[in-house]
Design a protein around this motif. Structure first.
Motif, short mmCIF file in Angstrom:
data_model
loop_
_atom_site.label_atom_id
_atom_site.label_comp_id
_atom_site.label_asym_id
_atom_site.label_seq_id
_atom_site.Cartn_x
_atom_site.Cartn_y
_atom_site.Cartn_z
N THR A 233 7.83 0.59 2.95
CA THR A 233 6.58 0.65 2.21
C THR A 233 5.48 1.27 3.07
O THR A 233 5.25 0.84 4.19
N THR A 234 4.82 2.28 2.52
CA THR A 234 3.66 2.90 3.15
C THR A 234 2.61 3.14 2.07
O THR A 234 2.88 2.97 0.88
N ALA A 235 1.44 3.58 2.48
CA ALA A 235 0.40 3.90 1.50
C ALA A 235 0.77 5.12 0.67
O ALA A 235 0.20 5.34 -0.40
N PHE A 236 1.74 5.88 1.13
CA PHE A 236 2.15 7.08 0.40
C PHE A 236 2.71 6.73 -0.98
O PHE A 236 2.62 7.54 -1.89
N ILE A 237 3.24 5.49 -1.15
CA ILE A 237 3.78 5.13 -2.47
C ILE A 237 2.68 5.02 -3.52
O ILE A 237 2.98 4.96 -4.71
N LEU A 238 1.42 5.02 -3.10
CA LEU A 238 0.32 5.02 -4.06
C LEU A 238 0.08 6.41 -4.63
O LEU A 238 -0.48 6.55 -5.72
N ILE A 239 0.50 7.44 -3.92
CA ILE A 239 0.26 8.82 -4.33
C ILE A 239 1.50 9.43 -5.00
O ILE A 239 1.39 10.28 -5.87
#
Length: 145
Positions: A33-39
């Motif tokens: 999980t990283t913040a990239f999954i928001l984009i």
């Protein structure tokens, strides 16, 4: 531009990707999980809509079509993220405590604004790039005219 299809892809990925990554973490013990999954959901949905637009109209989207898609798509994707955030705050006590701690709210607002800009940029780029790639597949000599 089919905003219903775009919204469906965004919502499925916004809620499905964290579930899949959570299962991977539980089963394999690997946290991906990283913040990239928001984009990613907006990027994939725009990457689907660009080729569909090019296949239907046999041309690149105009500037006004791209801006309209970017604005509406960003609102849909940010809305999905907002719903996800509300559910996260409701069901994850750790996150709820962090959000209401000193400085947590300001950090959350800053992150939300950054993610909104990143989603808008990914919508813009993925939509145009997807349309261009579709046109290249159909007729490589007509792309740069």
């Amino acid at each position: 531009m089919n905003f219903l299809r775009y919204a469906a892809v965004v919502f499925v990925l916004t809620f499905g990707l964290p579930i899949v990554l959570g299962l991977i973490k539980r089963v394999l013990g690997v946290n991906l999980t990283t913040a990239f999954i928001l984009i990613v959901p907006a990027m994939i949905a725009a990457g689907i809509e660009g080729p569909k637009h090019a296949a239907k109209y046999k041309r690149k989207p105009t500037g006004s079509e791209t801006v309209t898609f970017t604005l509406i798509g960003t609102l849909l994707a940010v809305g999905a993220q907002g719903i996800f955030l509300v559910m996260l705050v409701a069901f994850e006590p750790e996150f709820n405590g962090w959000l209401y701690s000193a400085g947590g709210g300001g950090l959350a607002i800053g992150a939300f604004l950054f993610i909104t800009v990143a989603i808008a940029f990914s919508n813009l780029v993925s939509f145009r790039m997807g349309a261009t790639d579709q046109l290249k597949r159909n007729n490589p000599s007509d792309v740069f005219k």
